[in-house]
Design an enzyme around this catalytic site. Structure first.
Site, PDB file in Angstrom:
ATOM      1  N   SER A 139       0.840  -1.196   0.000  1.00 24.84           N
ATOM      2  CA  SER A 139       0.000   0.000   0.000  1.00 24.84           C
ATOM      3  C   SER A 139       0.883   1.256   0.000  1.00 24.84           C
ATOM      4  CB  SER A 139      -0.962  -0.041   1.193  1.00 24.84           C
ATOM      5  OG  SER A 139      -1.915   0.975   1.126  1.00 24.84           O
ATOM      6  N   GLU A 157     -12.751   8.777 -11.603  1.00 25.91           N
ATOM      7  CA  GLU A 157     -13.289   9.627 -12.655  1.00 25.91           C
ATOM      8  C   GLU A 157     -12.150   9.988 -13.598  1.00 25.91           C
ATOM      9  OE1 GLU A 157     -13.217  14.096 -11.237  1.00 25.91           O
ATOM     10  OE2 GLU A 157     -14.362  12.896  -9.796  1.00 25.91           O
ATOM     11  N   HIS A 181      -3.536  -0.445  -4.751  1.00 25.86           N
ATOM     12  CA  HIS A 181      -4.999  -0.576  -4.703  1.00 25.86           C
ATOM     13  C   HIS A 181      -5.572  -0.197  -6.067  1.00 25.86           C
ATOM     14  CE1 HIS A 181      -4.876  -0.972  -0.314  1.00 25.86           C
ATOM     15  NE2 HIS A 181      -4.115   0.111  -0.266  1.00 25.86           N
TER      16      HIS A 181
END
Length: 296
Positions: A139, A157, A181
Site C-alpha cells: 500500500s 473519474e 490498490h
C-alpha cells in the site's frame, strides 16, 4: 530518423537485494502466496516490520507476526517512529542490525518519508538491502519505495490536471512511479497523469493481493490480481503543461501492458515476456502447483 531508446528502468542503489512491492490487502490467512515469498527470502533471518506509515499502528504488527509465524518465519520485530527524532535513537538502530528484511506496512507515505528520509535509520535500511536482504512495501509502503511517489490524485473519474500531487520518495527505485490498490480504487487516470508529467517514468499500477518482485533487470508478478505498466516513452502529445487545473487529461500514443501472475517485465527493454521454464517451476512450487494457467 529512429527515436532514441528510452533510458532503462532500474534500481537507484547498487545492492544485491530484492524489492517486493505489494498493491495492498495481501492475503494473510489463505494461501498467502506473497507473504510466503517474503518468508522464503528472509529464511531463518529476522524481518523488521516497519509500521511507520500509520498514525495508529496498534494491531498491524501482531497481524503480520502471526501470519509470518504460521509460514515458519519466527524472527520478527516492530519498528515504529513517534517522531523523526527517534530515527536517531540507538535502540531503533539496533533493530536493523543483522536483519534480513524490512517490511513497510501501509498508512501515509508522506509520514514514512518525513520520519525516515535521510536519517541514520534509513541508512540502516539501505545496508540491509545492499548486503542482499529483501525490502518490502505494501500500500503506502509500496509507493514510497520510488524516487518520486504518487501522493494524491482523482481516482474514480477522468483525471483532472490539478488534482495530481507527487513528492520525493525513498529512492530505492528510479524511473518508476508505483500506484497501489489499483483496479479497486480506479487509479488508471492518475497513473496516466503521473506518466504525462514525466514520460521517462514507467508507470506501474498494482492490484490488491498482487506484488512485483523486482531485481536489477526485471520484475515478475505474484498474486491474484494484475499489474498495469504504462510506458510513456512514445507519447506524441499531452496537455499536461497547458491545461487548467480542472481540465481533463489528454495524452496520445501511450503504451499499456497488463501482466498476471508469472509474467515478467524486462526493464532494460521495457517489454513484457512469459516466464521461463525455470521461473515457472519455482512459481509452481511457491503456489503449490496451481496449474500451468496460473503460473504462465
Amino acid at each position: 530518423m529512429p527515436k532514441p531508446k528510452p533510458e532503462p528502468v532500474s534500481r537507484a542503489t547498487h545492492g544485491r537485494g530484492v524489492l517486493i512491492v505489494i498493491g495492498g490487502h495481501e492475503d494473510k490467512e489463505g494461501d498467502r502466496v506473497i507473504l510466503k515469498e517474503v518468508a522464503r527470502r528472509v529464511g531463518r533471518g529476522r524481518l523488521v516490520i516497519a509500521t511507520v506509515g500509520s498514525h495508529d499502528p496498534e494491531g498491524y504488527f501482531d497481524t503480520y507476526r502471526k501470519a509470518f509465524k504460521e509460514l515458519g518465519l519466527e524472527k520478527t520485530a516492530e519498528l515504529y517512529l513517534g517522531d523523526r527524532e527517534q530515527a536517531h535513537d540507538p535502540k531503533k538502530l539496533e533493530l536493523l542490525e543483522g536483519a534480513k528484511g524490512v517490511f513497510f506496512t501501509g498508512g501515509d507515505q508522506l509520514r514514512i518519508t518525513s520520519q525516515l528520509g535521510d536519517t541514520p535509520l534509513f541508512e540502516r535500511v539501505l545496508e540491509v538491502y545492499k548486503r542482499g536482504g529483501v525490502i518490502c512495501g505494501t500500500s503506502a509502503g509500496a509507493s514510497v519505495l520510488c524516487t518520486t511517489m504518487l501522493v494524491r490524485g482523482n481516482g474514480e473519474e477522468s483525471h483532472r490536471l490539478g488534482t495530481l500531487r507527487m513528492a520525493p520518495g525513498l529512492g530505492l527505485v528510479k524511473h518508476m512511479v508505483i500506484d497501489q490498490h489499483f483496479a479497486e480504487r480506479g487509479r488508471m487516470g492518475r497513473l496516466l497523469g503521473a506518466v504525462a508529467l514525466n514520460p521517462v517514468e514507467l508507470g506501474v499500477g498494482i492490484d490488491e493481493d498482487t506484488a512485483i518482485v523486482l531485481n536489477n533487470s526485471s520484475f515478475s508478478v505474484l498474486g491474484s490480481g494484475a499489474v498495469y505498466v504504462v510506458d510513456g516513452s512514445s507519447v506524441s502529445y499531452s496537455n499536461i503543461a497547458e491545461g487548467e487545473d480542472e481540465c481533463t487529461l489528454s495524452i496520445f500514443d501511450v503504451r499499456l501492458h497488463l501482466l498476471a501472475q508469472g509474467d515478467v517485465f524486462d526493464l532494460a527493454e521495457r517489454r513484457p515476456r512469459k516466464a521461463t521454464p525455470r521461473e515457472r517451476k519455482r512459481l509452481e512450487k511457491l503456489t503449490g502447483g496451481e496449474g500451468e494457467g496460473d503460473a504462465a
